[in-house]
Design an enzyme around this catalytic site. Sequence first.
Site, PDB file in Angstrom:
ATOM      1  N   ASP A 152      -8.385  -9.715   9.004  1.00  0.00           N
ATOM      2  CA  ASP A 152      -6.929  -9.864   8.812  1.00  0.00           C
ATOM      3  C   ASP A 152      -6.215  -9.880  10.166  1.00  0.00           C
ATOM      4  O   ASP A 152      -5.153  -9.289  10.310  1.00  0.00           O
ATOM      5  CB  ASP A 152      -6.427  -8.722   7.923  1.00  0.00           C
ATOM      6  CG  ASP A 152      -5.058  -9.028   7.311  1.00  0.00           C
ATOM      7  OD1 ASP A 152      -4.680 -10.219   7.241  1.00  0.00           O
ATOM      8  OD2 ASP A 152      -4.364  -8.073   6.923  1.00  0.00           O
TER       9      ASP A 152
ATOM     10  N   PHE B 104       0.815  -1.219   0.000  1.00  0.00           N
ATOM     11  CA  PHE B 104       0.000   0.000   0.000  1.00  0.00           C
ATOM     12  C   PHE B 104       0.847   1.267   0.000  1.00  0.00           C
ATOM     13  O   PHE B 104       0.423   2.317  -0.462  1.00  0.00           O
ATOM     14  CB  PHE B 104      -0.895   0.000   1.255  1.00  0.00           C
ATOM     15  CG  PHE B 104      -0.112  -0.055   2.545  1.00  0.00           C
ATOM     16  CD1 PHE B 104       0.404   1.109   3.122  1.00  0.00           C
ATOM     17  CD2 PHE B 104       0.148  -1.262   3.174  1.00  0.00           C
ATOM     18  CE1 PHE B 104       1.146   1.061   4.295  1.00  0.00           C
ATOM     19  CE2 PHE B 104       0.892  -1.317   4.353  1.00  0.00           C
ATOM     20  CZ  PHE B 104       1.386  -0.159   4.912  1.00  0.00           C
TER      21      PHE B 104
ATOM     22  N   VAL C 233       4.511   3.396   6.429  1.00  0.00           N
ATOM     23  CA  VAL C 233       4.069   3.992   7.687  1.00  0.00           C
ATOM     24  C   VAL C 233       5.259   4.767   8.253  1.00  0.00           C
ATOM     25  O   VAL C 233       6.369   4.232   8.361  1.00  0.00           O
ATOM     26  CB  VAL C 233       3.597   2.922   8.705  1.00  0.00           C
ATOM     27  CG1 VAL C 233       3.163   3.584  10.004  1.00  0.00           C
ATOM     28  CG2 VAL C 233       2.454   2.089   8.129  1.00  0.00           C
TER      29      VAL C 233
HETATM   30  C1  PIT Z   1       2.635   1.008  12.781  1.00  0.00           C
HETATM   31  C2  PIT Z   1       2.899   1.699  13.933  1.00  0.00           C
HETATM   32  C3  PIT Z   1       1.864   2.334  14.575  1.00  0.00           C
HETATM   33  C4  PIT Z   1       0.593   2.316  14.099  1.00  0.00           C
HETATM   34  C5  PIT Z   1       0.348   1.632  12.954  1.00  0.00           C
HETATM   35  C6  PIT Z   1       1.357   0.969  12.273  1.00  0.00           C
HETATM   36  C7  PIT Z   1      -1.009   1.643  12.497  1.00  0.00           C
HETATM   37  C8  PIT Z   1      -1.364   1.076  11.386  1.00  0.00           C
HETATM   38  C9  PIT Z   1      -2.728   1.075  10.930  1.00  0.00           C
HETATM   39  C10 PIT Z   1      -2.945   0.810   9.592  1.00  0.00           C
HETATM   40  C11 PIT Z   1      -4.209   0.794   9.109  1.00  0.00           C
HETATM   41  C12 PIT Z   1      -5.304   1.031   9.930  1.00  0.00           C
HETATM   42  C13 PIT Z   1      -5.090   1.286  11.261  1.00  0.00           C
HETATM   43  C14 PIT Z   1      -3.812   1.305  11.744  1.00  0.00           C
HETATM   44  O1  PIT Z   1      -6.554   1.000   9.389  1.00  0.00           O
HETATM   45  O2  PIT Z   1       2.138   3.028  15.675  1.00  0.00           O
HETATM   46  O3  PIT Z   1       3.640   0.376  12.155  1.00  0.00           O
HETATM   47  O4  PIT Z   1      -4.479   0.529   7.808  1.00  0.00           O
END
Ligand code: PIT
Length: 201
Positions: free
Chosen positions: A139, A32, A35
């Site tokens: 998931d 996608f 992050v």
């Molecule tokens: C990380 C570190 C962190 C938060 C996340 C990922 C959150 C990811 C996330 C991704 C999504 C979603 C909700 C949360 O709907 O602190 O590596 O697609």
Amino acid sequence: MAAAAHPLMVGHALHSPSTRYTILEFIGEGSFGKVAKCRAHNSSKLVAVKILKKEYFQDVEDELSVLKTISSLNADHFNLVTFYEQFEYLGYKCLVFELLDVDLLHLVRSLNVNHIRPIAKQLMMALQGLKAVRVMHTDIKPDNIMMVNIDESPFSVKLIDFGMASPISAAMPGLRHQPIGYRYEDVTLNDLWVFGTNVCF
Ligand code: PIT
């Protein structure tokens, strides 16, 4: 090339209508996009910003609709990641979440049997919350379960990543409902798809 004019790099800032987020480091990557751990300029808070590529804009609309639905829940009470805001910046879609610590996949070797109960209880809370708003995550796996802060509250976890989630009303026999490595045998074998066990537990 237009894309080269605005590279996503440490030190750069992502501008939302309300603030800007300085990229401190990249903490995750997937098909996608990425992050990034960022600092919000208005509050000095650290956050996680999921930065999505254009190709995923349709998927992100579905994800946003789920995030909007679950935002009616108390995220801390139900052990769900807190979603702050979304914005578009130079052709990227950015979703801002609370910053969490480390995922269970990375911790699995250091966990022992005493940790299972508190973690399982919190995941049950997450499922209870999702059930209340009629959303299925689809998931759930160790990668998508994160420690909130391993030093401050050692076994506090939250469920992340609603990229595959959908309203229960959209559930259909034959749709892919579980990550393959964790899929029930009966789902794999295309056996009876039992609502309330395979999907919602
Ligand atoms: C990380 C570190 C962190 C938060 C996340 C990922 C959150 C990811 C996330 C991704 C999504 C979603 C909700 C949360 O709907 O602190 O590596 O697609």
